[in-house]
Structures are given as structure tokens and as C-alpha cells.
Design an enzyme around this catalytic site. Structure first.
Site, short mmCIF file in Angstrom:
data_model
loop_
_atom_site.label_atom_id
_atom_site.label_comp_id
_atom_site.label_asym_id
_atom_site.label_seq_id
_atom_site.Cartn_x
_atom_site.Cartn_y
_atom_site.Cartn_z
N TYR A 114 -26.68 4.70 41.92
CA TYR A 114 -27.55 5.69 42.56
C TYR A 114 -28.95 5.08 42.67
O TYR A 114 -29.69 5.02 41.70
CB TYR A 114 -27.56 6.99 41.74
CG TYR A 114 -28.53 8.04 42.23
CD1 TYR A 114 -28.70 8.28 43.58
CD2 TYR A 114 -29.25 8.81 41.32
CE1 TYR A 114 -29.58 9.25 44.03
CE2 TYR A 114 -30.14 9.79 41.75
CZ TYR A 114 -30.31 10.01 43.10
OH TYR A 114 -31.19 10.96 43.55
N ASP A 156 -24.91 6.06 46.47
CA ASP A 156 -26.03 6.47 47.29
C ASP A 156 -27.07 5.35 47.22
O ASP A 156 -27.79 5.22 46.25
CB ASP A 156 -26.60 7.79 46.75
CG ASP A 156 -27.78 8.29 47.56
OD1 ASP A 156 -28.17 7.61 48.53
OD2 ASP A 156 -28.33 9.35 47.20
N HIS A 260 -25.09 15.51 50.72
CA HIS A 260 -24.28 14.33 51.06
C HIS A 260 -22.82 14.76 51.20
O HIS A 260 -22.40 15.77 50.64
CB HIS A 260 -24.33 13.30 49.93
CG HIS A 260 -25.69 12.71 49.69
ND1 HIS A 260 -26.03 11.43 50.05
CD2 HIS A 260 -26.79 13.24 49.09
CE1 HIS A 260 -27.27 11.19 49.70
NE2 HIS A 260 -27.76 12.26 49.11
#
EC number: 3.1.11.2
Length: 269
Positions: A114, A156, A260
Site C-alpha cells: 500500500y 494500491d 477502489h
């Protein structure tokens, strides 16, 4: 005899406990073998293990912290903790790597990351967070240069590199996530290991490909101001075994959605 297949999903869930109902829906409908979650927003002892076990996901690697960030990988197949890098050197829980340990999957490594969003001003001098994001990638780049196992890195990345990864290339050139310096930094990370961008192998540019739509957009579908912030990249030999890739845009319409949506790649190993 057909080759065994393996499906891996990635999803920035934006609080796993708050959104467990849509996680359950996704796992029931799609049943990936491995699910990598980002932004779980809980400590390890608060993770909803039993809800996952009830769906057949009995293997866990969780790196959490209180209220923010956090990553978790859950699986139907056996996994073991493989790595926990602190890419910012500040103790934030933003990475967990696992090794698949059953013989059918050949010791494949799945790295779940992330990347920081980077704040609003794309300038290191004016915005400490932007500098931290670039430094995060630089540390990942040095690491990528040493990778010597079949590896999938997902998560991400908070960068939409291509013009067709954003709703307006011109309007977002000075917006964090699509600035030239971020795109160049991400490209250096790709080059350090020769990563293959699986999403774009299967959804070739210039076809539209988004994975995130802001909560600020009242009608995300009509406005369609999306960006591709989520990625699945593989070592070259592993990427050659990717046989399908799916973007589950419909999940953005589910009740209390994340901003998302999940991505899934299927491999024939």
C-alpha cells in the site's frame, strides 16, 4: 492433464471491518484463491479472521496498525509470512509478503503493498508526504533489483501511469497520482526487475482502465472520473503464465463500497 490454476485478487478495502459484508459478497461470487487487502485500518488482533474462515479462507498474513493503513493477505491455499518491508522507514504497516507453500504453486511469492497517496501538492519541498511517496518507491526499486524468485507484487500503488489510466490526462498532469515525476519513478521501479504489468497485458492501452473513483463524485458511473491506482505486476516468467485478468467495477456500486474495486488475475501454473 490440465495445469493447476491459481487466482489472486487485490483490493484496497478502506476498512476491512466496516466493509466485511462486501468482502463476503466478493469472495462468495468470485472465490479467488488468494486475496490481498490494503488499508485494512485495524490491528492484527482486530482482524475478522472468523468471517474469512467461514468462507473457506483459513490462511492469513496480517500486518496491521491502529486506525490507519494496514495490509492483509488471506488464502484458501497454504501460505507463510515471507517479508515485511518498512518502505518508509517509519513503522507504518504498508507491506506484507507471503510465500505459497503447497507444491502445486511452486513457491510463488505474493507481495502486497500500500503505497502512500502523497498529499495534494506534487512538490517535495512544499509537501513532505510527496517526498515520502517518492522515497517509498526508491526503496522498493532497490529491493526489486534483488528479486530472484517468481514474484507477484500487487496493491494500491497510488499512481496511474498511462494516459488511458485516467479520465483526463491533461487535467491530471499536475494532480498527485499522475504527475510526470511519479510516472517516471514508477517506471524505474518497473525496470529494476523487468516487472510485467499484467493488467495492461490483458487490457491493452489505450483502452480505458480504472480501479478507483472518488467518493466526492456523486454519480461515479455517469461522471466516470476514474484512475487506475491499483496494480498487479509479475516477474517475467510468472507473467507469461497469467491467463486472465478482471476488473470488478460493479463492486463500486455495492452498499457502503470502497472507493477502489477488486482486480483478479488467473494463472496457469
Amino acid at each position: 492433464m490440465t495445469s493447476p490454476t491459481l487466482s489472486v485478487a487485490t483490493w484496497n478495502i478502506n476498512s476491512v471491518r466496516l466493509r466485511m459484508p462486501i468482502v463476503e459478497r466478493f469472495l462468495t461470487e468470485q472465490a479467488p484463491d488468494v486475496l490481498c487487502l490494503q488499508e485494512i485500518k485495524c490491528q492484527e488482533d482486530q482482524f475478522p479472521y472468523e468471517a474469512f474462515r467461514a468462507l473457506g479462507y483459513e490462511h492469513f498474513a496480517v500486518h496491521g496498525q491502529k486506525g490507519y493503513h494496514g495490509v492483509a493477505t488471506v488464502a484458501k491455499v497454504p501460505i507463510r509470512d515471507f517479508s515485511r518491508h518498512d518502505w518508509q522507514d517509519n513503522g507504518e504497516a504498508r507491506h506484507i509478503g507471503v510465500e505459497l507453500t503447497d507444491p502445486a504453486h511452486q513457491g510463488m511469492i505474493v507481495e502486497n503493498v500500500y503505497v502512500p497517496a502523497g498529499g495534494d501538492i506534487p512538490d517535495r519541498e512544499q509537501n513532505v508526504k510527496f517526498g515520502q511517496k517518492l522515497d517509498f518507491f526508491e526503496r522498493m526499486t532497490r529491493w526489486a533489483d534483488t528479486v530472484d524468485r517468481p514474484t507477484l507484487i500487487v496493491g494500491d500503488f497510488n499512481v496511474a501511469p498511462l494516459e488511458s489510466d485516467v479520465w483526463s490526462h491533461k487535467q491530471l498532469l499536475k494532480v498527485v497520482s499522475h504527475t510526470p515525476i511519479e510516472v517516471d519513478t514508477l517506471q524505474r521501479f518497473m525496470d529494476a526487475h523487468g516487472w510485467a504489468d499484467i493488467g495492461r497485458q490483458h487490457i491493452a492501452a489505450p483502452e480505458r482502465y480504472y480501479s478507483w473513483w472518488s467518493y466526492r463524485s456523486k454519480d461515479w458511473k455517469a461522471n466516470d472520473r476514474g484512475r487506475r491506482l491499483d496494480h498487479m505486476w509479475a516477474s517475467p516468467e510468472l507473467a507469461a503464465q497469467a491467463v486472465a485478468h478482471h476488473v470488478h467495477e460493479g463492486a463500486r456500486d455495492w452498499e457502503k463500497p470502497s472507493d477502489h474495486v477488486p482486480l483478479v488475475t488467473e494463472f496457469a501454473l
